[in-house]
Design a protein around this motif. Structure first.
Motif, mmCIF file in Angstrom:
data_model
loop_
_atom_site.group_PDB
_atom_site.id
_atom_site.type_symbol
_atom_site.label_atom_id
_atom_site.label_comp_id
_atom_site.label_asym_id
_atom_site.label_seq_id
_atom_site.Cartn_x
_atom_site.Cartn_y
_atom_site.Cartn_z
ATOM 1 N N LEU A 1 3.701 -20.383 -3.448
ATOM 2 C CA LEU A 1 3.723 -19.245 -4.364
ATOM 3 C C LEU A 1 5.097 -19.084 -5.023
ATOM 4 O O LEU A 1 5.197 -18.793 -6.221
ATOM 5 N N GLN A 2 6.155 -19.283 -4.243
ATOM 6 C CA GLN A 2 7.503 -19.156 -4.785
ATOM 7 C C GLN A 2 7.740 -20.172 -5.896
ATOM 8 O O GLN A 2 8.240 -19.838 -6.983
ATOM 9 N N SER B 1 11.762 -13.363 -7.570
ATOM 10 C CA SER B 1 11.852 -12.072 -6.890
ATOM 11 C C SER B 1 10.495 -11.390 -6.808
ATOM 12 O O SER B 1 10.160 -10.739 -5.807
ATOM 13 N N LEU B 2 9.706 -11.533 -7.870
ATOM 14 C CA LEU B 2 8.399 -10.894 -7.914
ATOM 15 C C LEU B 2 7.467 -11.423 -6.837
ATOM 16 O O LEU B 2 6.535 -10.737 -6.414
ATOM 17 N N ASN B 3 7.711 -12.651 -6.363
ATOM 18 C CA ASN B 3 6.905 -13.182 -5.264
ATOM 19 C C ASN B 3 6.988 -12.259 -4.059
ATOM 20 O O ASN B 3 5.987 -11.989 -3.385
ATOM 21 N N LEU C 1 14.671 -2.259 -0.768
ATOM 22 C CA LEU C 1 14.977 -2.467 -2.182
ATOM 23 C C LEU C 1 15.564 -3.854 -2.487
ATOM 24 O O LEU C 1 15.132 -4.516 -3.432
ATOM 25 N N PRO C 2 16.569 -4.347 -1.730
ATOM 26 C CA PRO C 2 17.174 -5.641 -2.086
ATOM 27 C C PRO C 2 16.413 -6.862 -1.572
ATOM 28 O O PRO C 2 16.761 -7.996 -1.936
ATOM 29 N N HIS C 3 15.403 -6.662 -0.746
ATOM 30 C CA HIS C 3 14.694 -7.760 -0.082
ATOM 31 C C HIS C 3 14.200 -8.821 -1.070
ATOM 32 O O HIS C 3 14.550 -9.998 -0.994
ATOM 33 N N GLY C 4 13.339 -8.422 -2.009
ATOM 34 C CA GLY C 4 12.730 -9.387 -2.913
ATOM 35 C C GLY C 4 13.724 -10.039 -3.849
ATOM 36 O O GLY C 4 13.680 -11.253 -4.080
ATOM 37 N N ASN D 1 5.056 -8.049 -0.411
ATOM 38 C CA ASN D 1 5.230 -6.764 0.251
ATOM 39 C C ASN D 1 4.251 -5.708 -0.251
ATOM 40 O O ASN D 1 3.983 -4.733 0.447
ATOM 41 N N MET D 2 3.701 -5.895 -1.447
ATOM 42 C CA MET D 2 2.530 -5.109 -1.806
ATOM 43 C C MET D 2 1.381 -5.487 -0.873
ATOM 44 O O MET D 2 0.600 -4.635 -0.448
ATOM 45 N N ALA D 3 1.321 -6.774 -0.549
ATOM 46 C CA ALA D 3 0.336 -7.235 0.433
ATOM 47 C C ALA D 3 0.599 -6.593 1.783
ATOM 48 O O ALA D 3 -0.333 -6.192 2.497
ATOM 49 N N ASN D 4 1.873 -6.479 2.139
ATOM 50 C CA ASN D 4 2.261 -5.829 3.392
ATOM 51 C C ASN D 4 1.782 -4.381 3.408
ATOM 52 O O ASN D 4 1.145 -3.919 4.370
#
Length: 419
Positions: free
Chosen positions: A326-327, A343-345, A120-123, A350-353
């Motif tokens: 990208l960032q 953050s959305l990056n 949860l806090p990653h992005g 992680n959607m890619a993950n």
């Protein structure tokens, strides 16, 4: 009166505090990178410990990634009114607690929950860390400052991931979460000590941050990350069984393999930051093309141990080179909502993950073998490059690029001098 260039450079007196602040923020990236990638090297151990199949254990990777996807926009928006330093501290505290809870998860279902919480806090952490770092340096060095924070993630793959992989193989895979919890606690101390305080923007609000979601270039940049980087994760999520079952390497060699991948990430992170400071979109075009070529090459040589190991290094270089561009693209595409955009990056990555781990596991389960994810990944990278080209085309048609890079800054300086 000082020149414009002199005004844009941080003073020598501030050099050491800026460096210390960026190192403190990068320490959080080190912990995040360790927990995100070490589980890939321990996937077989986790599967045995939880008594599930390897493709099923890959769902733990997806659970963490989905936590990032959900947490990045939600926590960034909820924390919009907080000073950036306090937001970073809160996010790292949640990350630390989430990882330590995985130590005590009794079974596969509970482990899925704790991995989701840990993500949860990653992005949001990387988002606010990128904004803090960019604010500490001259505008023409923003991408390098962002890359410096992300360097913690890369260094994790050189030191943290190989070390934790070895410890997990020798003394139990749950030790990974203990180690990450310790890293998180150390990061909290470093951020409190070295990251400067600055009050929240007077107009900061959840509504202001959510404006980023109204911009087409933000969504296109996110889509580049989802499909383009998904190709990278389709391969790396199953690197452990690929290197042992296809390349024929012993399990004891896996820490060396992930260490080489980490060195590639360090090199790629540095290269990507410099490329993005020259041309953000240009760096994305170059890197996406490189990812396609590297993944096809990995498919071709995966059964030759020496070549497979060498290409794993190149996979790290290519994949990591994409992140600074990208960032920066997202931050520039939404200048009044940079924390959420940045953050959305990581939601996208992680959607890619999750996408890569899912599709990689699907082709493996279908009986196509451990080499098949490389071709799936190359196909996803082709789609990512296509989206990037569309985004660039829209910029050119608008006659006003969404990304105010070095060229825009130079133009503004010229106008100021004429005035």
């Amino acid at each position: 009166m000082p020149s414009a260039s002199a005004q844009s450079r941080p003073s020598t007196a501030r050099a050491v505090p800026v460096t210390a602040a960026i190192i403190a923020l990068a320490a959080g990236g080190f912990g995040i990178g360790t927990t995100e990638f070490a589980i890939m090297g321990l996937l077989q151990n986790v599967a045995e410990g939880l008594q599930v199949s390897i493709p099923q254990s890959g769902q733990l990777i997806s659970a963490y990634a989905l936590g990032v996807v959900v947490g990045a926009p939600v926590l960034a928006a909820l924390g919009a009114r907080l000073p950036h330093k306090y937001l970073a501290l809160g996010l790292m505290a949640l990350f630390t607690v989430g990882n330590l809870s995985s130590v005590f998860a009794p079974g596969f279902s509970s482990m899925l929950v704790t991995r989701f919480i840990s993500g949860l806090p990653h992005g949001a952490y990387f988002g606010v860390a990128a904004v803090i770092a960019a604010s500490l340096v001259a505008p023409v060095k923003r991408a390098r400052a962002v890359a410096a924070v992300m360097l913690g993630l890369a260094v994790a793959n050189v030191i943290g991931v190989p070390l934790v992989t070895w410890l997990g193989q020798q003394y139990g895979w749950r030790l990974m979460f203990v180690a990450v919890g310790i890293i998180g606690a150390i990061t909290l101390v470093l951020i409190q000590r070295f990251v400067p305080f600055s009050p929240a923007h007077a107009e900061a609000s959840m509504r202001r941050e959510l404006r980023a979601l109204k911009r087409i270039q933000v969504w296109l940049a996110l889509l580049i990350g989802v499909v383009g980087f998904g190709g990278f994760f389709a391969v790396y999520s199953y690197i452990s069984p690929t290197m042992t079952d296809v390349a024929g390497l012993p399990e004891a060699a896996l820490p060396i393999v992930v260490g080489l991948y980490g060195l590639g990430m360090v090199a790629g992170n540095i290269i990507g930051g410099r490329l993005a400071d020259r041309s953000v979109m240009g760096s994305i075009y170059i890197v996406m093309t490189a990812i396609i070529g590297v993944l096809v090459l990995f498919w071709a040589v995966a059964d030759v141990a020496v070549l497979a190991v060498a290409v794993v290094f190149l996979v790290g270089v290519a994949g990591s080179s994409l992140i600074p561009g990208l960032q920066t693209r997202l931050m520039d595409a939404s200048p009044d909502a940079q924390t959420l955009a940045a953050s959305l990056n990581h939601s996208a990555l992680n959607m890619a993950n999750a996408l890569g781990a899912f599709l990689g596991g699907a082709v493996i389960s279908a009986g196509w073998g451990y080499r098949a994810p490389a071709l799936v990944g190359a196909g996803l990278a082709v789609l990512g490059l296509g989206v990037a080209l569309v985004s660039g085309l829209l910029d050119r048609r608008s006659h006003a690029p969404a990304v105010p890079g070095k060229e825009a800054e130079v133009s503004n300086r010229k106008k100021t001098m004429k005035a």
